[in-house]
Design a protein around this motif. Structure first.
Motif, PDB file in Angstrom:
ATOM      1  N   ARG A  81       0.812  -1.214   0.000  1.00  0.00           N
ATOM      2  CA  ARG A  81       0.000   0.000   0.000  1.00  0.00           C
ATOM      3  C   ARG A  81       0.852   1.274   0.000  1.00  0.00           C
ATOM      4  O   ARG A  81       0.334   2.372  -0.198  1.00  0.00           O
ATOM      5  CB  ARG A  81      -0.919   0.013   1.220  1.00  0.00           C
ATOM      6  N   GLU A  82       2.167   1.148   0.235  1.00  0.00           N
ATOM      7  CA  GLU A  82       3.050   2.307   0.265  1.00  0.00           C
ATOM      8  C   GLU A  82       3.910   2.458  -0.976  1.00  0.00           C
ATOM      9  O   GLU A  82       4.672   3.416  -1.087  1.00  0.00           O
ATOM     10  CB  GLU A  82       3.970   2.244   1.494  1.00  0.00           C
ATOM     11  N   LEU A  83       3.794   1.532  -1.919  1.00  0.00           N
ATOM     12  CA  LEU A  83       4.687   1.575  -3.075  1.00  0.00           C
ATOM     13  C   LEU A  83       4.529   2.863  -3.883  1.00  0.00           C
ATOM     14  O   LEU A  83       5.474   3.298  -4.544  1.00  0.00           O
ATOM     15  CB  LEU A  83       4.441   0.360  -3.972  1.00  0.00           C
ATOM     16  N   PHE A  84       3.362   3.491  -3.815  1.00  0.00           N
ATOM     17  CA  PHE A  84       3.164   4.736  -4.563  1.00  0.00           C
ATOM     18  C   PHE A  84       4.102   5.840  -4.089  1.00  0.00           C
ATOM     19  O   PHE A  84       4.373   6.798  -4.827  1.00  0.00           O
ATOM     20  CB  PHE A  84       1.705   5.198  -4.479  1.00  0.00           C
ATOM     21  N   LEU A  85       4.622   5.731  -2.865  1.00  0.00           N
ATOM     22  CA  LEU A  85       5.561   6.742  -2.379  1.00  0.00           C
ATOM     23  C   LEU A  85       6.851   6.758  -3.190  1.00  0.00           C
ATOM     24  O   LEU A  85       7.559   7.774  -3.231  1.00  0.00           O
ATOM     25  CB  LEU A  85       5.885   6.504  -0.905  1.00  0.00           C
ATOM     26  N   LEU A  86       7.156   5.642  -3.849  1.00  0.00           N
ATOM     27  CA  LEU A  86       8.351   5.611  -4.692  1.00  0.00           C
ATOM     28  C   LEU A  86       8.240   6.575  -5.876  1.00  0.00           C
ATOM     29  O   LEU A  86       9.252   6.954  -6.460  1.00  0.00           O
ATOM     30  CB  LEU A  86       8.604   4.186  -5.198  1.00  0.00           C
ATOM     31  N   ASP A  87       7.013   6.978  -6.214  1.00  0.00           N
ATOM     32  CA  ASP A  87       6.830   7.957  -7.287  1.00  0.00           C
ATOM     33  C   ASP A  87       7.482   9.294  -6.942  1.00  0.00           C
ATOM     34  O   ASP A  87       7.715  10.121  -7.835  1.00  0.00           O
ATOM     35  CB  ASP A  87       5.344   8.185  -7.572  1.00  0.00           C
ATOM     36  N   TYR A  88       7.733   9.524  -5.649  1.00  0.00           N
ATOM     37  CA  TYR A  88       8.309  10.793  -5.209  1.00  0.00           C
ATOM     38  C   TYR A  88       9.827  10.736  -5.070  1.00  0.00           C
ATOM     39  O   TYR A  88      10.451  11.705  -4.648  1.00  0.00           O
ATOM     40  CB  TYR A  88       7.666  11.228  -3.885  1.00  0.00           C
ATOM     41  N   MET A  89      10.409   9.592  -5.436  1.00  0.00           N
ATOM     42  CA  MET A  89      11.856   9.462  -5.391  1.00  0.00           C
ATOM     43  C   MET A  89      12.478  10.172  -6.588  1.00  0.00           C
ATOM     44  O   MET A  89      11.983  10.075  -7.708  1.00  0.00           O
ATOM     45  CB  MET A  89      12.259   7.985  -5.379  1.00  0.00           C
ATOM     46  N   GLU A  90      13.553  10.905  -6.342  1.00  0.00           N
ATOM     47  CA  GLU A  90      14.280  11.621  -7.372  1.00  0.00           C
ATOM     48  C   GLU A  90      15.783  11.466  -7.111  1.00  0.00           C
ATOM     49  O   GLU A  90      16.184  11.029  -6.039  1.00  0.00           O
ATOM     50  CB  GLU A  90      13.934  13.115  -7.331  1.00  0.00           C
ATOM     51  N   PRO A  91      16.609  11.804  -8.089  1.00  0.00           N
ATOM     52  CA  PRO A  91      18.049  11.847  -7.825  1.00  0.00           C
ATOM     53  C   PRO A  91      18.361  12.768  -6.648  1.00  0.00           C
ATOM     54  O   PRO A  91      17.786  13.855  -6.530  1.00  0.00           O
ATOM     55  CB  PRO A  91      18.641  12.389  -9.133  1.00  0.00           C
ATOM     56  N   ARG A  92      19.222  12.314  -5.762  1.00  0.00           N
ATOM     57  CA  ARG A  92      19.674  13.057  -4.564  1.00  0.00           C
ATOM     58  C   ARG A  92      18.595  13.203  -3.506  1.00  0.00           C
ATOM     59  O   ARG A  92      18.782  13.918  -2.519  1.00  0.00           O
ATOM     60  CB  ARG A  92      20.252  14.428  -4.947  1.00  0.00           C
ATOM     61  N   LYS A  93      17.469  12.550  -3.668  1.00  0.00           N
ATOM     62  CA  LYS A  93      16.383  12.656  -2.698  1.00  0.00           C
ATOM     63  C   LYS A  93      16.798  12.013  -1.375  1.00  0.00           C
ATOM     64  O   LYS A  93      17.292  10.885  -1.343  1.00  0.00           O
ATOM     65  CB  LYS A  93      15.127  11.964  -3.230  1.00  0.00           C
ATOM     66  N   VAL A  94      16.575  12.716  -0.280  1.00  0.00           N
ATOM     67  CA  VAL A  94      16.872  12.188   1.049  1.00  0.00           C
ATOM     68  C   VAL A  94      15.673  11.364   1.509  1.00  0.00           C
ATOM     69  O   VAL A  94      14.510  11.749   1.322  1.00  0.00           O
ATOM     70  CB  VAL A  94      17.148  13.347   2.025  1.00  0.00           C
ATOM     71  N   PHE A  95      15.949  10.206   2.107  1.00  0.00           N
ATOM     72  CA  PHE A  95      14.855   9.322   2.537  1.00  0.00           C
ATOM     73  C   PHE A  95      15.252   8.532   3.766  1.00  0.00           C
ATOM     74  O   PHE A  95      16.438   8.490   4.157  1.00  0.00           O
ATOM     75  CB  PHE A  95      14.432   8.384   1.398  1.00  0.00           C
ATOM     76  N   GLY A  96      14.269   7.921   4.375  1.00  0.00           N
ATOM     77  CA  GLY A  96      14.502   7.085   5.545  1.00  0.00           C
ATOM     78  C   GLY A  96      13.392   6.083   5.718  1.00  0.00           C
ATOM     79  O   GLY A  96      12.473   5.983   4.891  1.00  0.00           O
ATOM     80  N   PHE A  97      13.455   5.326   6.819  1.00  0.00           N
ATOM     81  CA  PHE A  97      12.464   4.283   7.102  1.00  0.00           C
ATOM     82  C   PHE A  97      11.863   4.501   8.482  1.00  0.00           C
ATOM     83  O   PHE A  97      12.540   4.950   9.412  1.00  0.00           O
ATOM     84  CB  PHE A  97      13.121   2.892   7.032  1.00  0.00           C
ATOM     85  N   CYS A  98      10.580   4.181   8.597  1.00  0.00           N
ATOM     86  CA  CYS A  98       9.910   4.268   9.895  1.00  0.00           C
ATOM     87  C   CYS A  98      10.557   3.304  10.867  1.00  0.00           C
ATOM     88  O   CYS A  98      10.851   2.169  10.490  1.00  0.00           O
ATOM     89  CB  CYS A  98       8.429   3.937   9.760  1.00  0.00           C
TER      90      CYS A  98
END
Length: 361
Positions: free
Chosen positions: A344-361
């Motif tokens: 149900r969270e895979l759509f969040l990958l649409d917001y990934m871009e080069p150099r995008k900062v990310f983390g995990f709950c």
């Protein structure tokens, strides 16, 4: 600065419950309160002041700002004029949200009335916003907020939501949107209560995922919980979210070693490489820290989209990198699949871009 907010509906609750909820939200760092005058019926000016002012003062004790939802019908019923907003000052409100608009000029003139924030309905579309902005409002007192939708299947589409937000940001307007608590026996201003969210795609999703998505768009400044009362667990989950940081949930597939756990929750944070791949999100920084540590091979099945992997001892130079698979790929045994992003969270990958900062709950 991005912030979180709650909603209260005094006509459907008690003063004690509303006060307790305000103080609980304040404990978790919430900074806004939304409440509604659209459904207060035929109460007099004096009754409104008596009902709302103590609650608003309690919110101010928690350093929270309070916005009242109004419309031209409320103005007419309460004998309020766009050039005399003294009732809202008497209640101690910080702002009013115009659920329905006037003519553009009146909204503009209201922004010059005593420092009260005037909040436009961001879901109305760009024509309305353009009209208001053409009348030269005071930008310091003008903000926006989307609608919430109690009826299933009536919430905004993501496309319309994005289009509206792009217009708000072109005008440098502060934005807000609503998410819905999944706590039992919640309520809003109206008898229909099938969740109170802005985006239809959010209905029924965990509240922290709704919040993480709105912040991931980087188009929404404040996120408000529309229905009352969210549980303390939900408030705490929302408070743990870092606005602006693309954050994923993860379902683990193996017991993590200490090294794998440290890589997964790597600090400062993961960042996708600037030379981004179509096949994976690639965080290379952890290999600088953990390249000399032991990462034995384990759970080296082939990869599917959403899998979270850590490169193991067999990958020598690249050992310690963390990847998120974007496409199916074979695994030659050098990548440990530690878990996967929930479906149900895979759509969040649409917001990934080069150099995008990310983390995990």
């Amino acid at each position: 600065m991005a912030g979180l907010g709650i909603s209260i509906y005094p006509e459907h609750s008690t003063r004690e419950k509303d006060m307790a909820y305000i103080h609980l939200a304040g404990k978790y760092g919430f900074r806004r309160v939304f409440t509604c005058l659209l459904s207060v019926g035929t109460k007099t000016r004096e009754e409104l002041v008596a009902e709302f002012r103590d609650l608003i003062d309690a919110a101010h004790e928690e350093h929270m700002e309070v916005t009242l939802d109004v419309s031209p019908a409320v103005f007419s019923r309460m004998n309020i004029s766009y050039d005399d907003l003294s009732l809202f000052h008497e209640i101690h409100a910080d702002g009013i949200r115009l659920d329905e608009g006037f003519d553009g000029m009146k909204e503009s003139l209201m922004t010059y009335n005593g420092g009260l924030k005037i909040e436009l309905n961001a879901s109305s579309g760009w024509g309305y916003i353009d009209n208001v902005m053409s009348n030269f409002p005071n930008p310091d007192n003008l903000i926006t907020c989307h609608n919430f939708y109690p009826q299933k299947y009536t919430g905004l589409s993501l496309e319309h939501f994005n289009n509206c937000n792009q217009v708000m940001k072109q005008y440098h307007l502060h934005t807000a949107a609503f998410v819905s608590s999944n706590n039992g026996n919640t309520f809003g201003p109206w008898p229909v209560n099938e969740g109170l969210c802005t985006l239809e795609m959010h209905r029924g999703l965990p509240i922290d995922l709704q919040v993480r998505h709105l912040f991931a768009t980087r188009m929404i400044d404040d996120v408000l919980i529309a229905n009352a009362f969210a549980s303390e667990e939900e408030l705490a989950a929302c408070a743990r979210i870092t606005p602006g940081l693309l954050t994923f949930g993860i379902e683990l597939e193996k017991e993590l070693t200490d090294v794998e756990r440290n890589i997964l929750y790597y600090g400062p944070k993961h960042a996708n490489r600037g030379d981004a791949s179509d096949y994976m999100v690639r965080s290379s920084a952890p290999r600088q820290t953990f390249g000399q540590a032991s990462i034995p091979a384990a759970n080296t099945r082939d990869l599917k989209p959403g899998d979270v992997v850590i490169l193991n001892d067999a990958y020598s130079r690249y050992k310690g990198e963390l990847h998120i698979a974007l496409k199916p790929m074979p695994n030659d045994g050098r990548k440990n699949v530690i878990g996967h992003i929930p479906e149900r969270e895979l759509f969040l990958l649409d917001y990934m871009e080069p150099r995008k900062v990310f983390g995990f709950c």
